[in-house]
Scaffold this active site. Structure first.
Site, PDB file in Angstrom:
ATOM      1  N   GLU A   1     -17.687  -9.603   2.659  1.00 19.43           N
ATOM      2  CA  GLU A   1     -17.928  -8.823   1.434  1.00 19.43           C
ATOM      3  C   GLU A   1     -18.352  -9.727   0.290  1.00 19.43           C
ATOM      4  OE1 GLU A   1     -14.947  -5.891   0.453  1.00 19.43           O
ATOM      5  OE2 GLU A   1     -15.877  -5.478  -1.500  1.00 19.43           O
TER       6      GLU A   1
ATOM      7  N   ASP B   1      -8.064   0.354   7.848  1.00 21.94           N
ATOM      8  CA  ASP B   1      -7.518  -0.770   7.071  1.00 21.94           C
ATOM      9  C   ASP B   1      -5.996  -0.763   7.091  1.00 21.94           C
ATOM     10  OD1 ASP B   1      -9.447  -2.462   5.966  1.00 21.94           O
ATOM     11  OD2 ASP B   1      -9.907  -1.070   4.343  1.00 21.94           O
TER      12      ASP B   1
HETATM   13  O1  KIV Z   1     -11.882  -0.370   2.078  1.00 19.96           O
HETATM   14  C1  KIV Z   1     -13.108  -0.478   2.215  1.00 19.96           C
HETATM   15  O2  KIV Z   1     -13.890   0.441   1.951  1.00 19.96           O
HETATM   16  C2  KIV Z   1     -13.629  -1.751   2.708  1.00 19.96           C
HETATM   17  C3  KIV Z   1     -15.106  -1.940   2.713  1.00 19.96           C
HETATM   18  C4  KIV Z   1     -15.596  -2.197   1.335  1.00 19.96           C
HETATM   19  C5  KIV Z   1     -15.549  -2.988   3.653  1.00 19.96           C
HETATM   20  O3  KIV Z   1     -12.880  -2.609   3.089  1.00 19.96           O
END
Ligand code: KIV
Length: 271
Positions: free
Chosen positions: A189, A90
């Site tokens: 989500e 991310d």
């Molecule tokens: O940061 C995370 O764990 C996520 C998932 C919930 C898809 O983005």
């Protein structure tokens, strides 16, 4: 033989083929070497180094405080633990929303410093310039629509998104936009299952659902939630596959009692 079993290393191409052949994609989060190693060896297809590390690793209430340096640390640890699965990281809040140049610099840091295989970012039309710029440098990007935890203060709640027509229509057009931009996959989500089905059927790239029903091309859960480490979090979409909170709690109580009673260590456990 399944596509997933035929390959030594999962790539964006494998994930695309899995969708084509109707083979579901299994994705989990991980943030450290030891867990990543266990779930890679168990055969997971994709590990997400999620910014949910902000909640489950650092104890913050939201995903907003985690920094790019923290994400890089977690991703480096995960990459050292895996040999087969695809690792996507991310981009944390504040590292891509400013402009596409900033977004590209953040994505490059993740790829160069961690050895991960792609990045994920939240948002549709608002961030598509950044997504295009990152993709133009050769970095695979996964989109994320529906409930976007980095926007929690705008949403005001973690409830199901896109129940109203206007939000559902925007989500559908954002999904097409992200696919056209070149994203290799899309997390959906907490949206209604019927909407996730429609979006999944409208795209060639795989959708990965969390609280988005059974018609997505794959599923993702936060590892701590599905293992029951984080035992207070029990949303409807979560299936808990173990109760590690109780397992760890009782092992630690047993250890404390053995130490206090001088039962540990015994003669065989000393030199
Ligand atoms: O940061 C995370 O764990 C996520 C998932 C919930 C898809 O983005």
């Amino acid at each position: 033989m399944s596509v997933q079993k035929e390959v030594k290393r999962i790539t964006t191409h494998t994930l695309e083929l899995m969708k084509e052949k109707g083979e579901k994609i299994a994705m989990l989060t991980a943030y450290d070497y030891s867990s990543a190693r266990i779930i890679d060896e168990a055969g997971i297809d994709v590990i997400l180094v999620g910014d949910s590390a902000s909640n489950v690793m650092a104890g913050h209430e939201t995903t907003l405080p985690i920094t790019l340096d923290h994400m890089i640390y977690h991703a480096q640890s995960v990459v050292r633990g895996v040999s087969r699965c695809f690792v996507v990281v991310d981009l944390p809040f504040g590292t891509y929303q400013g402009n596409s140049k900033q977004a590209l610099a953040s994505a490059i840091r993740i790829m160069k410093e961690t050895g991960a295989h792609g990045v994920k970012m939240e948002g549709g039309e608002e961030v598509v310039d950044s997504i295009r710029r990152i993709l133009s440098s050769g970095i695979p990007v996964m989109g994320h629509l529906g409930l976007m935890p980095q926007s929690i203060y705008k949403f005001g709640t973690y409830q199901v998104r896109a129940k109203e027509e206007a939000e559902a229509e925007k989500l559908k057009s954002d999904a097409l936009l992200l696919e056209a931009a070149g994203c290799f996959g899309l997390v959906l989500e907490k949206i209604p299952a019927d909407l996730a089905k429609e979006v999944s059927e409208s795209l060639k790239i795989p959708t990965i659902g969390i609280g988005a029903g059974n018609h997505c091309d794959g599923q993702v859960l936060v590892m701590h939630d599905m293992l029951g480490i984080n035992h207070e979090f029990k949303p409807r979409f979560l299936r808990q596959y173990a109760n590690l909170y109780d397992v760890i709690n009782s092992a630690v109580k047993h250890y404390i009692s053995d130490v206090k009673s001088r039962e540990f260590p015994n003669e065989k456990e000393q030199y």
